[in-house]
Structure formats: structure tokens, C-alpha cells
Design an enzyme around this catalytic site. Structure first.
Site, short mmCIF file in Angstrom:
data_model
loop_
_atom_site.label_atom_id
_atom_site.label_comp_id
_atom_site.label_asym_id
_atom_site.label_seq_id
_atom_site.Cartn_x
_atom_site.Cartn_y
_atom_site.Cartn_z
CB CYS A 36 1.17 4.92 -5.27
SG CYS A 36 2.73 4.19 -5.85
CB CYS A 83 2.33 -2.91 -4.15
SG CYS A 83 2.07 -2.37 -5.85
#
Ligand code: DGL
Length: 278
Positions: free
Chosen positions: A207, A96
Site C-alpha cells: 500500500c 494506489c
């Protein structure tokens, strides 16, 4: 942490494995994300290390992270990485970008002997392969606000025009399993409105959720633009760190994947399988 889990076996497509260590390295590699986005990294990890066992945790109950306060993201990330380590993860991949920029430095101070691998927007290859070009970087608002990102951008902004674009709301489409369709198309059309006339050379998906909507991004932008993400680089770096620490498995049987989630486990497990493609 809501620990309901299931194990599944996946096929081994490549049998190349480096023999290191003494066979005591079969503990899983932990993977953490705010939800299901880390599956884009897990896919590459499986390709690069098909014999390893993986233990995935998605904090979907608290997602999205990218629009939350820095201290909250840091605290949640540290808690979940700690939990993965308590369950014997031999290394943890923070799959992440948002959590990496918020908490990885602190985690490395807390666990100096554990391989902890993060992910950052793949600006470097995008700029090096498109010198003088226009590079769009899509990421969460939090990732783009972080000093880590500003430094990364600062290193390459003399070599290309870098355009950061915050995408609040985009990860939610992937969490719902909505990786195509009219709603997503409309959302992206609006998101790209201000840059619709830019002749982009490259797009960096900063992302881990965004690779799953890559086709719709290309469809909306309607041009021949190259897409970059950091998943493969992160997987290779993980293998390098494990090898360096003598932690690669010696077991040549297929690895396993265990999925954990803090949210609605059943619905998510289904989407997890779909996104992983098994
Ligand atoms: N998948 C995460 C990332 O790579 C963020 C999604 C979120 O906002 O929680 O940044």
C-alpha cells in the site's frame, strides 16, 4: 472534484534527462491515490524524472478505499483518472495498489492510447532475493481479496512462504500525519500479534501509504528484516512508457508539482509538503 491548487518548485538533484519528442510534451503527469500515500511514488517519480511536471490528486474525502466495495472503488478511480486526463495529463500513474487492482484493466480499455501505469505489491523482488524465506505482505483488505493479488502470489508461492496481512486502519495514521508515536506503535503491535514469532526475511509494503511508517514497523518487529515497496519500480516503468510514447519533456528547467485534494485542502497540503520533504 475540489480543485484548489498550489504550485511549488523543487530542486533538481540530477540533471540527466533523455531528449525525446519535439518539445510539445510539457503537459503534466497525473498521479492518483485515495489520499496522501501516492506521495511515496511521487518522490521516486521526481527522482527519476526531475524535469517533468506533476499533477497530484488525492481523494481523501472518500478515503480509505481499501475497506470499500469493489464497484465503488472502481467507479471513484475511473472518475478521478478521467478528471486528470481532462486537465491535460499526458499520462496517469495510479499510485494506489487498491485502485490499481480494482480499476486499471478497465481504464486501459477505455484509454488504450494513454500511458496508464499502476502499482502492485513488490512480491517478485522480495521472493527472488529471499528464496525459501518468509515474506510478509502488508496491504489493504481489498488488495488482498483481488484476483490480481491471488495470481501474483500464486506465481511466487513455490519459491517462498508468503504471508498476506490485511492492515485496515493503517493508512489513516498516515493521512493524519501520525507517522510515529505511541498510538501507531500500539496499533502495529496488535496488528503483528499473530505473527510475532515468525522469523521474517522480508516485508512487502503493498500500500503506498505504508512506506511512511516503515521505521515504526521495523521498530515493532524489532528484527533485521528487509523492506520492499513498488514505488521506484513504478517510477522507472512510467519513464519507460513515456519514452516509448515520445512523451518525455525536452524542457530542462525544474519540474513543478501541483497538489489537488477532494478533502480538507489546507491541512492536507501541509502534510503533503511534509511527506514529500520539500
Ligand atoms: N494507498 C492505497 C494503496 O496503495 C490504499 C489506501 C486506502 O485504503 O485508501 O492501496
Amino acid at each position: 472534484m475540489h480543485l484548489v491548487s498550489e504550485t511549488m518548485r523543487y530542486e533538481v538533484h540530477s540533471c540527466e534527462v533523455e531528449k525525446v519528442g519535439d518539445g510539445l510534451c510539457d503537459e503534466p503527469i497525473g498521479i492518483f491515490d485515495s489520499g496522501l500515500g501516492g506521495v511515496s511514488v511521487l518522490k521516486q517519480l521526481i527522482k527519476v524524472m526531475p524535469h517533468e511536471n506533476f499533477m497530484y490528486f488525492g481523494d481523501s474525502m472518500n478515503a480509505p478505499y481499501g475497506t470499500k466495495a469493489l464497484d465503488d472503488i472502481r467507479e471513484m478511480t475511473i472518475t478521478h483518472v478521467k478528471n486528470l486526463l481532462q486537465q491535460n495529463a499526458k499520462a496517469v500513474v495510479v499510485a494506489c495498489n487498491t485502485a490499481t487492482s480494482a480499476a486499471l484493466a478497465q481504464l486501459r480499455k477505455m484509454y488504450p492510447d494513454v500511458p496508464l501505469i499502476g502499482i502492485e505489491p513488490a512480491i517478485k523482488p522480495a521472493v527472488l532475493e529471499h528464496p525459501g524465506g518468509k515474506v510478509l505482505v502488508m496491504a489493504t483488505p481489498m488488495t488482498l481479496r483481488q484476483e490480481k493479488f491471488c495470481k501474483l502470489m500464486g506465481r511466487y508461492e513455490d519459491n517462498a512462504e508468503i504471508i498476506p496481512l490485511a492492515c485496515p486502519g493503517l493508512m489513516e495514521y498516515v493521512e493524519r500525519g501520525e507517522t510515529s508515536g505511541k498510538g501507531l506503535h500500539q496499533y502495529l503491535t496488535q496488528l503483528f500479534w499473530d505473527i510475532r514469532d515468525e522469523a521474517l526475511d522480508a516485508i512487502v509494503l503493498g500500500c503506498t501509504h505504508y512506506p511512511f511508517v516503515k521505521d515504526t514497523i521495523l521498530d515493532v518487529l524489532g528484527n533485521d528484516v528487509q523492506i520492499y515497496d513498488g514505488a521506484l519500480g513504478t517510477a522507472k516503468e512510467t519513464r519507460r512508457r513515456l519514452k516509448e510514447s515520445g512523451l518525455l519533456t525536452n524542457d530542462l528547467s525544474p519540474g513543478t508539482v501541483v497538489f489537488h485534494s477532494s478533502g480538507d485542502f489546507e491541512g492536507e497540503e501541509k502534510r503533503f509538503h511534509t511527506l514529500l520533504g520539500v
